[in-house]
Write an enzyme that holds these catalytic residues in place. Structure first.
Site, PDB file in Angstrom:
ATOM      1  N   LYS A 158     -15.228  30.823 -18.601  1.00 43.21           N
ATOM      2  CA  LYS A 158     -14.386  30.600 -17.420  1.00 43.21           C
ATOM      3  C   LYS A 158     -13.327  29.557 -17.806  1.00 43.21           C
ATOM      4  O   LYS A 158     -13.631  28.642 -18.558  1.00 43.21           O
ATOM      5  CB  LYS A 158     -15.238  30.062 -16.260  1.00 43.21           C
ATOM      6  CG  LYS A 158     -16.393  30.968 -15.859  1.00 43.21           C
ATOM      7  CD  LYS A 158     -17.330  30.244 -14.872  1.00 43.21           C
ATOM      8  CE  LYS A 158     -18.586  31.049 -14.588  1.00 43.21           C
ATOM      9  NZ  LYS A 158     -19.522  30.321 -13.716  1.00 43.21           N
ATOM     10  N   SER A 185     -23.154  32.794 -14.882  1.00 42.38           N
ATOM     11  CA  SER A 185     -23.172  31.398 -15.322  1.00 42.38           C
ATOM     12  C   SER A 185     -22.791  31.262 -16.783  1.00 42.38           C
ATOM     13  O   SER A 185     -23.082  32.129 -17.611  1.00 42.38           O
ATOM     14  CB  SER A 185     -24.578  30.815 -15.107  1.00 42.38           C
ATOM     15  OG  SER A 185     -24.708  29.550 -15.717  1.00 42.38           O
ATOM     16  N   ALA A 186     -22.160  30.143 -17.112  1.00 44.97           N
ATOM     17  CA  ALA A 186     -21.825  29.846 -18.507  1.00 44.97           C
ATOM     18  C   ALA A 186     -23.054  29.404 -19.286  1.00 44.97           C
ATOM     19  O   ALA A 186     -23.058  29.413 -20.510  1.00 44.97           O
ATOM     20  CB  ALA A 186     -20.757  28.751 -18.562  1.00 44.97           C
ATOM     21  N   THR A 196     -28.299  21.064 -12.477  1.00 45.47           N
ATOM     22  CA  THR A 196     -28.718  20.632 -13.811  1.00 45.47           C
ATOM     23  C   THR A 196     -27.643  19.785 -14.481  1.00 45.47           C
ATOM     24  O   THR A 196     -27.806  19.375 -15.626  1.00 45.47           O
ATOM     25  CB  THR A 196     -29.040  21.843 -14.719  1.00 45.47           C
ATOM     26  OG1 THR A 196     -27.880  22.664 -14.815  1.00 45.47           O
ATOM     27  CG2 THR A 196     -30.196  22.652 -14.146  1.00 45.47           C
ATOM     28  N   LYS A 246     -17.782  20.393 -16.358  1.00 43.69           N
ATOM     29  CA  LYS A 246     -18.270  21.330 -15.349  1.00 43.69           C
ATOM     30  C   LYS A 246     -17.750  22.741 -15.596  1.00 43.69           C
ATOM     31  O   LYS A 246     -16.549  22.956 -15.724  1.00 43.69           O
ATOM     32  CB  LYS A 246     -17.830  20.875 -13.942  1.00 43.69           C
ATOM     33  CG  LYS A 246     -18.915  20.166 -13.165  1.00 43.69           C
ATOM     34  CD  LYS A 246     -18.500  19.992 -11.720  1.00 43.69           C
ATOM     35  CE  LYS A 246     -19.634  19.449 -10.879  1.00 43.69           C
ATOM     36  NZ  LYS A 246     -19.251  19.354  -9.451  1.00 43.69           N
ATOM     37  N   GLU A 285     -19.065  29.301  -6.207  1.00 38.75           N
ATOM     38  CA  GLU A 285     -18.777  28.461  -7.365  1.00 38.75           C
ATOM     39  C   GLU A 285     -18.587  27.000  -6.965  1.00 38.75           C
ATOM     40  O   GLU A 285     -18.120  26.712  -5.868  1.00 38.75           O
ATOM     41  CB  GLU A 285     -17.486  28.936  -8.053  1.00 38.75           C
ATOM     42  CG  GLU A 285     -17.695  29.787  -9.273  1.00 38.75           C
ATOM     43  CD  GLU A 285     -18.161  28.994 -10.487  1.00 38.75           C
ATOM     44  OE1 GLU A 285     -18.235  27.757 -10.421  1.00 38.75           O
ATOM     45  OE2 GLU A 285     -18.447  29.638 -11.515  1.00 38.75           O
ATOM     46  N   ASP A 286     -18.923  26.089  -7.887  1.00 42.11           N
ATOM     47  CA  ASP A 286     -18.706  24.663  -7.626  1.00 42.11           C
ATOM     48  C   ASP A 286     -17.698  24.053  -8.589  1.00 42.11           C
ATOM     49  O   ASP A 286     -17.418  22.853  -8.503  1.00 42.11           O
ATOM     50  CB  ASP A 286     -20.018  23.885  -7.723  1.00 42.11           C
ATOM     51  CG  ASP A 286     -20.436  23.640  -9.157  1.00 42.11           C
ATOM     52  OD1 ASP A 286     -20.361  24.577  -9.973  1.00 42.11           O
ATOM     53  OD2 ASP A 286     -20.837  22.495  -9.465  1.00 42.11           O
ATOM     54  N   ASP A 290     -22.731  31.297  -9.245  1.00 48.25           N
ATOM     55  CA  ASP A 290     -22.821  30.369 -10.364  1.00 48.25           C
ATOM     56  C   ASP A 290     -24.186  29.681 -10.243  1.00 48.25           C
ATOM     57  O   ASP A 290     -24.807  29.723  -9.168  1.00 48.25           O
ATOM     58  CB  ASP A 290     -21.684  29.350 -10.279  1.00 48.25           C
ATOM     59  CG  ASP A 290     -21.734  28.341 -11.418  1.00 48.25           C
ATOM     60  OD1 ASP A 290     -22.033  28.735 -12.560  1.00 48.25           O
ATOM     61  OD2 ASP A 290     -21.482  27.152 -11.162  1.00 48.25           O
ATOM     62  N   LEU A 291     -24.638  29.072 -11.303  1.00 53.48           N
ATOM     63  CA  LEU A 291     -25.968  28.447 -11.274  1.00 53.48           C
ATOM     64  C   LEU A 291     -25.892  26.941 -11.024  1.00 53.48           C
ATOM     65  O   LEU A 291     -26.305  26.455  -9.968  1.00 53.48           O
ATOM     66  CB  LEU A 291     -26.700  28.719 -12.593  1.00 53.48           C
ATOM     67  CG  LEU A 291     -28.106  28.123 -12.730  1.00 53.48           C
ATOM     68  CD1 LEU A 291     -29.043  28.683 -11.674  1.00 53.48           C
ATOM     69  CD2 LEU A 291     -28.649  28.374 -14.129  1.00 53.48           C
ATOM     70  N   ASP A 292     -25.353  26.217 -11.991  1.00 50.88           N
ATOM     71  CA  ASP A 292     -25.314  24.756 -11.899  1.00 50.88           C
ATOM     72  C   ASP A 292     -24.410  24.301 -10.763  1.00 50.88           C
ATOM     73  O   ASP A 292     -23.240  24.664 -10.698  1.00 50.88           O
ATOM     74  CB  ASP A 292     -24.809  24.163 -13.217  1.00 50.88           C
ATOM     75  CG  ASP A 292     -25.748  24.457 -14.380  1.00 50.88           C
ATOM     76  OD1 ASP A 292     -26.902  24.810 -14.107  1.00 50.88           O
ATOM     77  OD2 ASP A 292     -25.329  24.332 -15.538  1.00 50.88           O
TER      78      ASP A 292
END
Length: 223
Positions: free
Chosen positions: A145, A114-115, A17, A45, A169-170, A9-11
């Protein structure tokens, strides 16, 4: 040992961000005349942009036409991008570069899942774009997701079975998506919140040196 691939995942995992999303959403809420707090922002999130707006409007008890919703989605994103264009490599989260270096050394490919529709731009801003074998972002999927679509497409880009993939993932929705895809889920953040993950670490800096090798053995056992 069996071959594995990694989906990030990115964020909240590679970069943070969320603070910029918060500022942009807060600006919109201020414009609409209600308070939007950091606690409210937690509800967004791992959620798509459209769904985030719906949640924000629910918080403010505001109804808008579809035309107005689209207008605000564009203005929010424009505001968010003002922050993104100021990002640099210094905004890569601690431990991320080290983990990518470990994966490179072991010959393990990795992609982004990522979304965010701005994922490619963000990776370019922080200098990581060329390191990923592929990118699956909000432009690539039709289902957000916790639907596993983003990760299943990621597995295809890695040319691996879902069971051979590890997801970092966070967000709760992201962990659920990884689990539904039958992938190994690694939660980055509060373990109580991400208790459904197969493994939990507060941050990437806590990951043991032998963790990836252990995952390689684990996926070999699954196969």
């Amino acid at each position: 040992m069996n071959k594995i691939g990694v989906i990030f995942d990115l964020d909240g995992v590679i970069v943070d961000t969320a603070k910029y999303h918060f500022l942009a959403w807060k600006d919109l809420a201020d414009h609409l005349g209600f308070e939007f707090t950091e606690a409210h922002n937690e509800l967004l999130k791992g959620v798509s942009r459209v769904r985030s707006l719906e949640i924000l409007l629910d918080i403010g008890n505001i109804e808008l036409s579809e035309e107005k919703k689209q207008e605000y989605l564009v203005s929010k994103n424009d505001h968010y991008l003002e922050y993104i264009y100021k990002m640099g490599p210094e905004e890569i989260l601690p431990g991320a570069n080290e983990l990518l270096n470990t994966l490179d050394a072991l010959g393990i490919p990795y992609v982004l899942g990522s979304a965010s529709k701005n994922a490619p731009l963000i990776l370019k801003q922080v200098g990581l774009f060329n390191r990923f074998a592929g990118i699956v972002d909000g432009n690539s999927v039709s289902k957000a997701k916790p639907d596993p679509e983003v990760f299943l497409i990621g597995a295809q880009k890695l040319h691996l079975l879902p069971e051979q993939c590890v997801v970092f993932e966070d967000a709760i929705a992201g962990v659920e998506a990884a689990n539904r895809a039958h992938m190994i889920s690694v939660g980055i953040g509060d373990a109580k919140t991400l208790h459904e993950a197969d493994f939990n670490f507060n941050s990437l800096t806590e990951i043991p040196d032998n963790f990836i090798e252990m995952l390689m053995r684990k996926t070999a056992e699954i196969q």
